[in-house]
Design an enzyme around this catalytic site. Structure first.
Site, PDB file in Angstrom:
ATOM      1  N   HIS A  52       0.849  -1.194   0.000  1.00  0.00           N
ATOM      2  CA  HIS A  52       0.000   0.000   0.000  1.00  0.00           C
ATOM      3  C   HIS A  52       0.888   1.250   0.000  1.00  0.00           C
ATOM      4  O   HIS A  52       2.099   1.157   0.191  1.00  0.00           O
ATOM      5  CB  HIS A  52      -0.941   0.012   1.217  1.00  0.00           C
ATOM      6  CG  HIS A  52      -0.250  -0.166   2.518  1.00  0.00           C
ATOM      7  ND1 HIS A  52      -0.333  -1.314   3.256  1.00  0.00           N
ATOM      8  CD2 HIS A  52       0.573   0.655   3.196  1.00  0.00           C
ATOM      9  CE1 HIS A  52       0.394  -1.190   4.346  1.00  0.00           C
ATOM     10  NE2 HIS A  52       0.959  -0.012   4.329  1.00  0.00           N
TER      11      HIS A  52
HETATM   12  C1  T46 Z   1       2.886   0.516   6.872  1.00  0.00           C
HETATM   13  C2  T46 Z   1       3.518  -0.789   7.194  1.00  0.00           C
HETATM   14  C3  T46 Z   1       4.988  -0.698   7.414  1.00  0.00           C
HETATM   15  C4  T46 Z   1      -4.794  -0.401  13.043  1.00  0.00           C
HETATM   16  O1  T46 Z   1      -5.930  -0.595  13.517  1.00  0.00           O
HETATM   17  N1  T46 Z   1      -4.015   0.612  13.541  1.00  0.00           N
HETATM   18  C5  T46 Z   1      -2.758   0.849  13.074  1.00  0.00           C
HETATM   19  O2  T46 Z   1      -2.087   1.775  13.570  1.00  0.00           O
HETATM   20  C6  T46 Z   1      -2.274   0.038  12.001  1.00  0.00           C
HETATM   21  C7  T46 Z   1      -0.864   0.301  11.449  1.00  0.00           C
HETATM   22  C8  T46 Z   1      -3.052  -0.955  11.515  1.00  0.00           C
HETATM   23  N2  T46 Z   1      -4.289  -1.172  12.041  1.00  0.00           N
HETATM   24  C9  T46 Z   1      -5.101  -2.279  11.493  1.00  0.00           C
HETATM   25  C10 T46 Z   1      -5.540  -2.127  10.060  1.00  0.00           C
HETATM   26  C11 T46 Z   1      -5.635  -3.559   9.585  1.00  0.00           C
HETATM   27  O3  T46 Z   1      -6.905  -4.060   9.917  1.00  0.00           O
HETATM   28  O4  T46 Z   1      -4.296  -3.457  11.548  1.00  0.00           O
HETATM   29  C12 T46 Z   1      -4.585  -4.292  10.437  1.00  0.00           C
HETATM   30  C13 T46 Z   1      -3.332  -4.633   9.677  1.00  0.00           C
HETATM   31  O5  T46 Z   1      -2.850  -3.455   9.025  1.00  0.00           O
HETATM   32  P1  T46 Z   1      -2.062  -3.527   7.621  1.00  0.00           P
HETATM   33  O6  T46 Z   1      -2.575  -4.623   6.797  1.00  0.00           O
HETATM   34  O7  T46 Z   1      -2.088  -2.138   7.034  1.00  0.00           O
HETATM   35  O8  T46 Z   1      -0.592  -3.882   8.140  1.00  0.00           O
HETATM   36  P2  T46 Z   1       0.765  -3.865   7.318  1.00  0.00           P
HETATM   37  O9  T46 Z   1       1.793  -4.474   8.190  1.00  0.00           O
HETATM   38  O10 T46 Z   1       0.600  -4.398   5.951  1.00  0.00           O
HETATM   39  O11 T46 Z   1       1.110  -2.297   7.142  1.00  0.00           O
HETATM   40  C14 T46 Z   1       1.500  -1.551   8.277  1.00  0.00           C
HETATM   41  C15 T46 Z   1       0.877  -0.154   8.222  1.00  0.00           C
HETATM   42  O12 T46 Z   1      -0.546  -0.256   8.035  1.00  0.00           O
HETATM   43  C16 T46 Z   1       1.448   0.690   7.137  1.00  0.00           C
HETATM   44  O13 T46 Z   1       1.136   2.050   7.404  1.00  0.00           O
HETATM   45  O14 T46 Z   1       3.527   1.387   6.291  1.00  0.00           O
HETATM   46  O15 T46 Z   1       2.920  -1.450   8.326  1.00  0.00           O
END
Ligand code: T46
Length: 138
Positions: A52
């Site tokens: 993303h």
């Molecule tokens: C990024 C990379 C390095 C939350 O509720 N609060 C938060 O602060 C975050 C970061 C995520 N979430 C929830 C949203 C999704 O339901 O946690 C779940 C997993 O998030 P995501 O699929 O976006 O996780 P990553 O590891 O793919 O990405 C994260 C960050 O979202 C992103 O900003 O740069 O780590």
């Protein structure tokens, strides 16, 4: 915004026989104030995270333990950075597509972020990201 803006920040290191200490000051070592901290841990081998871009969020990514790779893409140029030191932070500016993989066992990825979590700040579709990069360039 280009991948060239995403640079390693060499954080202060206080070396001490009792154990070393590193600190990060928002607005001083990094070009934003810190509003949120989150971390990835217990990442199973072979996992991929990210996939993303953020519209406005600034972040500093730190390998607190272990190592992983971050792939950055601004729509024109790409680069891969191997993170493996807790005194190096990778500054990631807005409008950069990022993917993370090659997590070592026990890796902990801590992220300092400029804003609270907001799903509306994400591009989770690569084609939508690219069309917005092109729109911003017109
Ligand atoms: C990024 C990379 C390095 C939350 O509720 N609060 C938060 O602060 C975050 C970061 C995520 N979430 C929830 C949203 C999704 O339901 O946690 C779940 C997993 O998030 P995501 O699929 O976006 O996780 P990553 O590891 O793919 O990405 C994260 C960050 O979202 C992103 O900003 O740069 O780590």
């Amino acid at each position: 915004m280009t991948v060239e803006k995403c640079q390693i920040v060499d954080l202060p290191r206080i070396n001490d026989p009792r154990g070393n200490l590193t600190f990060v000051e928002g607005g001083h070592h990094i070009p934003f104030d810190i509003e949120r901290v989150y971390y990835l841990y217990d990442v199973p081998g072979g996992s991929e995270r990210g996939g993303h871009a953020h519209k406005a969020l600034h972040q500093l990514v730190i390998a607190m333990s272990g190592s992983f790779d971050i792939h950055l893409d601004d729509g024109h140029s790409k680069k891969i950075i191997h993170m493996n030191r807790s005194y190096y932070g990778l500054y990631v500016c807005p409008m950069i597509w990022r993917e993370m993989d090659n997590f070592s066992s026990g890796a902990v990825c801590m992220v300092l972020a400029s804003s609270y979590y907001d799903e509306a700040d994400y591009y989770r579709n690569y084609d939508e990201f690219i069309s917005n990069v092109e729109k911003a360039e017109k």
